[in-house]
Write an enzyme that holds these catalytic residues in place. Structure first.
Site, short mmCIF file in Angstrom:
data_model
loop_
_atom_site.label_atom_id
_atom_site.label_comp_id
_atom_site.label_asym_id
_atom_site.label_seq_id
_atom_site.Cartn_x
_atom_site.Cartn_y
_atom_site.Cartn_z
N GLY A 297 0.41 -1.63 -0.44
CA GLY A 297 0.16 -0.34 0.37
C GLY A 297 0.68 1.45 0.10
O GLY A 297 0.70 2.39 0.11
N GLU B 79 4.37 -6.33 0.66
CA GLU B 79 4.09 -6.45 -0.70
C GLU B 79 3.64 -5.39 -1.46
O GLU B 79 2.34 -4.96 -1.95
CB GLU B 79 2.38 -7.18 -0.77
CG GLU B 79 3.57 -8.36 0.83
CD GLU B 79 1.50 -9.23 0.85
OE1 GLU B 79 0.26 -8.28 0.35
OE2 GLU B 79 1.37 -9.74 1.05
N PRO B 80 5.05 -4.53 -2.01
CA PRO B 80 4.73 -3.45 -2.52
C PRO B 80 4.00 -3.80 -3.66
O PRO B 80 4.50 -5.25 -4.35
CB PRO B 80 6.53 -2.91 -2.76
CG PRO B 80 7.04 -4.01 -2.59
CD PRO B 80 6.60 -4.42 -1.82
N ARG C 178 1.93 -1.38 -6.81
CA ARG C 178 1.83 0.61 -7.28
C ARG C 178 3.33 1.22 -6.90
O ARG C 178 3.75 1.60 -8.15
CB ARG C 178 0.64 0.66 -6.20
CG ARG C 178 0.08 2.58 -7.06
CD ARG C 178 -0.28 3.54 -5.97
NE ARG C 178 -1.24 2.75 -5.16
CZ ARG C 178 -2.87 2.74 -5.13
NH1 ARG C 178 -2.83 4.05 -6.56
NH2 ARG C 178 -3.48 2.24 -4.65
N TYR D 147 -12.76 6.16 -7.92
CA TYR D 147 -12.36 6.30 -6.79
C TYR D 147 -11.64 7.93 -6.17
O TYR D 147 -11.45 8.83 -5.79
CB TYR D 147 -10.79 6.32 -6.07
CG TYR D 147 -10.60 3.98 -6.68
CD1 TYR D 147 -11.54 3.04 -5.53
CD2 TYR D 147 -9.50 4.11 -6.73
CE1 TYR D 147 -11.03 2.22 -5.21
CE2 TYR D 147 -9.26 2.53 -6.58
CZ TYR D 147 -10.28 1.48 -6.04
OH TYR D 147 -9.95 0.52 -6.19
N CYS E 148 -20.28 5.76 -23.03
CA CYS E 148 -21.06 6.30 -22.61
C CYS E 148 -21.89 6.81 -21.37
O CYS E 148 -22.66 6.35 -20.97
CB CYS E 148 -22.64 5.77 -23.41
SG CYS E 148 -22.28 5.84 -25.22
N GLU E 149 -20.85 7.55 -20.56
CA GLU E 149 -20.58 8.21 -18.50
C GLU E 149 -20.83 9.52 -19.34
O GLU E 149 -19.18 9.65 -19.07
CB GLU E 149 -20.14 6.81 -18.53
CG GLU E 149 -20.60 5.71 -17.87
CD GLU E 149 -22.23 5.14 -17.92
OE1 GLU E 149 -21.91 6.02 -16.41
OE2 GLU E 149 -22.27 4.17 -18.11
#
Length: 465
Positions: free
Chosen positions: A276, A318-319, A321, A366, A393-394
């Site tokens: 994280g 646990e990297p 990102r 997010y 289409c959003e």
């Protein structure tokens, strides 16, 4: 000349782009950005757009950086550490191979990720399997591959893993994932250690009293001959920029370890503090420094173990990102450009690109913030307030909520969004039946396709009509 993506009044400079781009990204004198000595114009011509572009040298350097930082910090306090690359951020055969070549193990979160890691040649013993709802097939595949650890996530899963291991005459190596109550990270959806969510077993007693679910889980594993308890696992969230959360979680987990030893005589050998680690997504942001976080966590672990009078465990982290995020960018071609008058009198220029939420869902999911720049040419035009949007289409199909782009941005321009190496491809979809972009690696002046672009034929082949 005003910098694309910068506040008005700043000036473009050639050379390295700096944060949040990869270390190999630089702007040439003609205004074209190149990555690892490959121009984005050449990348677009050869591979098309949109495309995920991954700086291999940058990825490898970050992987080594985390391995070295943690190994050094924990050696100084008298214990060892394993660094697992969190494959959920981005996992391809080549990426898994790079991680292992740089001394990392690989953490997987599904049978598909496990299969990719195995195809890359990662030994089963160097792979971990996560998941809050693993299927029997996934557990059996992990057992067959001889994975080094299965992280169990619930009381019922402990029984399932034990039964499946017994059916194969095996003893399964497991860690128990616990929720520490330490809140860290960005958006609520990526904070994983609070009570009201799906992951792990709480360290706090339930409303009926008695042992906490985490302790019940640990005791259950100890009692099952089909299971070997490796240790305790904790993960507190994602995009964390304050190391205090890791230190607080370490204290909770180490006290739980000591309590288990007091009750059973079993002092587990390993503690995993998850990942994280946050990165910079915008210019001016400061990512977590691997050396700092490693030293802070090592110091906290040593201090708590000294207080408790317990030997230091082996640690694992646990990297994901933090290694692959800054190494990647997404390259787009601009289509429609539309000025829109806002209620406050300003004008926002909507710049539509040939991808969108199907290749990066995070801004919609997010409200994640990203940085974009015009990367295919020089512009001396005054900047305009811009929003980069996709072709879906959003109305929530937003790639970059707000940035500054040259006022002459036009159809056919190349636009790049920085720091998309993590979770872009991993969370990609075929919404509106768009085909998913390729993953293209660049290194030493050359590019190669790691994952090819999907085609309409691929989509039709899946449709059995």
């Amino acid at each position: 000349m005003t910098a694309a993506g910068a506040e008005p009044g700043t000036r473009v400079t050639t050379g390295a782009l700096g944060v949040p781009w990869s270390a190999g990204a630089r702007r040439r004198d003609d205004g074209v950005v190149e990555v690892a000595e490959v121009g984005v114009d050449a990348l677009a011509a050869e591979h098309g757009t949109p495309a995920y572009v991954l700086d291999e040298t940058d990825f490898r350097a970050r992987a080594r950086g985390y391995r070295t930082a943690f190994a050094t910090a924990f050696a100084e306090v008298g214990t060892g550490v394993d660094v697992y690359y969190a494959g959920k951020a981005l996992l391809t055969v080549a990426v898994a191979r790079w991680a292992r070549e740089e001394g990392l193990r690989v953490d997987t979160a599904s049978g598909g990720e496990l299969a990719v890691a195995l195809r890359a040649g990662v030994p089963g013993a160097e792979i971990g399997l996560h998941g809050n709802n693993k299927s029997d097939d996934e557990i059996l595949a992990a057992l067959a591959a001889g994975v080094g650890r299965i992280i169990v996530d619930s009381l019922v899963e402990i029984d399932r893993v034990a039964a499946l291991a017994a059916s194969r005459g095996l003893v399964a190596p497991v860690m128990v994932r616990v929720t520490t109550g330490v809140h860290a990270g960005g958006h609520e959806y990526i904070s994983t250690a609070h009570e009201d969510q799906k992951f792990g077993l709480s360290v706090n007693p339930g409303p009926g009293g008695g042992d906490a679910p985490a302790m019940r889980g640990l005791l259950a594993v100890v009692e099952r001959p089909e299971l070997r308890l490796l240790g305790i696992h904790s993960h507190i969230g994602s995009q964390i920029l304050d190391p205090a959360g890791f230190e607080a979680a370490a204290r909770v987990v180490l006290r739980l370890r000591a309590e288990l030893a007091e009750r059973t005589g079993v002092l587990v050998d390993e503690v995993d503090l998850g990942g994280g680690y946050g990165i910079a997504y915008l210019p001016g942001e400061v990512p977590l420094d691997p050396d700092r976080i490693a030293k802070d966590v090592a110091s906290a672990v040593a201090a708590v173990c000294a207080e408790l009078g317990t030997p230091l465990p082996r640690l694992s982290v646990e990297p994901g990102r933090a290694i692959v995020g800054p190494a990647g960018l997404t390259l787009y071609t601009v289509g429609t450009v539309k000025p829109v008058a806002l209620d406050d009198g300003r004008v926002r220029t909507y710049v539509s690109v040939d991808g969108g939420m199907s290749d990066n869902i995070r801004p919609a999911l997010y409200e994640a913030q990203y940085h974009a720049e015009l990367v295919g040419r020089v512009s001396s035009a005054e900047p305009v307030l811009a929003r980069v949007v996709g072709k879906h289409c959003e109305s929530g199909d937003i790639v970059v909520h707000e940035t500054w782009l040259p006022g002459d941005v036009r159809a056919g321009d190349l636009l790049a969004v920085a720091a998309t190496g993590a979770y872009g491809r991993s969370m990609a979809s075929n919404y509106n039946l768009l085909t998913r972009p390729p993953v293209v690696a660049v290194a030493d002046g050359a590019s190669r396709v790691l994952v090819r672009r999907e085609t309409v034929d691929d989509l039709l082949a899946l449709d059995q009509g």
